[in-house]
Enzyme design. Sequence first.
Site, PDB file in Angstrom:
ATOM      1  N   GLU A   1      31.441  28.103  45.345  1.00 31.17           N
ATOM      2  CA  GLU A   1      31.318  29.592  44.844  1.00 31.17           C
ATOM      3  C   GLU A   1      30.449  30.615  45.427  1.00 31.17           C
ATOM      4  OE1 GLU A   1      33.316  31.080  42.153  1.00 31.17           O
ATOM      5  OE2 GLU A   1      32.296  32.467  42.708  1.00 31.17           O
TER       6      GLU A   1
ATOM      7  N   GLN B   1      36.596  23.288  41.458  1.00 33.18           N
ATOM      8  CA  GLN B   1      37.111  24.328  40.487  1.00 33.18           C
ATOM      9  C   GLN B   1      38.090  25.181  41.331  1.00 33.18           C
ATOM     10  OE1 GLN B   1      35.543  28.662  38.443  1.00 33.18           O
ATOM     11  NE2 GLN B   1      33.893  26.992  39.062  1.00 33.18           N
TER      12      GLN B   1
ATOM     13  N   GLY C   1      34.071  53.268  39.913  1.00 35.05           N
ATOM     14  CA  GLY C   1      35.124  54.195  40.172  1.00 35.05           C
ATOM     15  C   GLY C   1      34.628  55.543  40.080  1.00 35.05           C
ATOM     16  N   GLY C   2      35.690  56.531  39.913  1.00 31.50           N
ATOM     17  CA  GLY C   2      35.292  57.807  39.935  1.00 31.50           C
ATOM     18  C   GLY C   2      34.695  58.513  38.676  1.00 31.50           C
TER      19      GLY C   2
ATOM     20  N   ASP D   1      35.784  30.819  43.350  1.00 29.85           N
ATOM     21  CA  ASP D   1      36.650  29.707  42.779  1.00 29.85           C
ATOM     22  C   ASP D   1      37.901  30.175  42.210  1.00 29.85           C
ATOM     23  OD1 ASP D   1      35.176  27.754  44.294  1.00 29.85           O
ATOM     24  OD2 ASP D   1      33.805  27.375  42.532  1.00 29.85           O
TER      25      ASP D   1
END
Length: 415
Positions: free
Chosen positions: A139, A17, A247-248, A168
């Site tokens: 993977e 892959q 995130g924030g 991959d």
Amino acid sequence: MGKALDGVRILDFTHVQSGPTCTQLLAWFGADVIKVERAGAGDITREQLRDVPDADSLYFTMLNGNKRSITLDTKNPEGKRVLETLIQHCDVLVENFAPGALDRMGFTWERIQELNPRMIVASVKGFGPGPYEDCKVYENVAQCAGGAASTTGFADGPPVVTGAQIGDSGTGLHLALGIVTALYQRVQTGRGQKVLAAMQDGVLNLCRVKLRDQQRLDRTGVLKEYPQFPNGTFGEAVPRAGNASGGGQPGWILKCKGWGTDPNAYIYFITQAPVWDRICKLIGREEWISDPDYATPNARLPKLKEIFAEIEHWTMQRTKFEAMALLNKYDIPCGPILSMKEIAEDQSLRATGTIVEVDHPVRGKYLTVGNPIKLSDSPTDVKRSPLLGEHTEEVMAELGYSSEQINALRAAGAI
Ligand code: CAO
């Protein structure tokens, strides 16, 4: 219309892959990708997870579109000479063999440079130089070694690997960028160079925010946007954060109408600070707009569980698509949890070429993911994957071999 990588010839020694995703991208951008496979067998994925008897699997067909396939025994002395000609003929050699395989074949970096000093040699390996450099890697090994698994899942469960193939396909993307960058530098220097994308490095690059959080945790002992705050405990390492937003802007996955029977009746809901007042109005908790315990992002951090439970009362009255439509009206960031079935049937993804139906002479029609990167001057025309050795004669003729020579090489088992 021309293509961005017209004239670039890729000797594609990739399999499985990671490497094939890289060379498929280059082919979509217009490179001539010549996939070199072992006669008789070819890329092992041709026969893995087969759904149609004797037809190349979807695993193979979805990763090898727009390429040409030749069969070549690179351990046969005659085959080695053909490979030398190919190296002289191509701009980039891409490989993702186990460490050392190319050297064992007799094609060291020095030998390749002797044959073609402009050749760029691009490799995917599991690990970069260090204690694990000789290891074979797939993977999920990369997901585990690159920091994804330890930070994915719920706090009270084991590490979890993600369905996104970040080890991959993610590393294939990194390698493709390395290759086009090396091609650009070659314009100035006239020289090729080695390009290495290690899968552990690629995964870690995608987990960059978790290394950010590790350092915040080291400094403060707490990560206030994680579900462990305020009632759980933090250890020494970044914990698994469930579905918390990276995130924030705090987010969580919430149930929608039908969740009892449909495993994907959920929506991702983000309590983005600038739209807090609209969220409160929509769910009928207007008092939260001015209540000092809820009015600011910092005040809300210890109450996220309660807040999301309240929002969930609202989402559970609506399907994920109804909720999505209403929330978007107020600019509240959210996303329905789409099943692969829903994605496969999505007409807008078909219209943009992100999902493409391709016809194959043996397996018939199949869906594939088209080029996710759209260039206005280099549109992608997705073509089916090649049959094993479909282009052997064509490519050999382009390399200057006569029909007699091709027959002799075939008789010698080289092609
Ligand atoms: N003619 C003759 N021999 C060929 C050939 C050809 N056309 N193409 C490949 N071979 C040989 C190789 O030279 C190698 O021989 P040696 O072992 O004698 O050196 C042999 O085939 C097997 O190659 P391999 O070791 O790469 O294959 P594997 O199935 O044993 O391992 C994998 C597969 C993926 C674990 C390994 O290639 C690897 O670690 N690659 C780097 C990391 C990577 O890309 N992993 C992602 C895979 S996708 O999940």
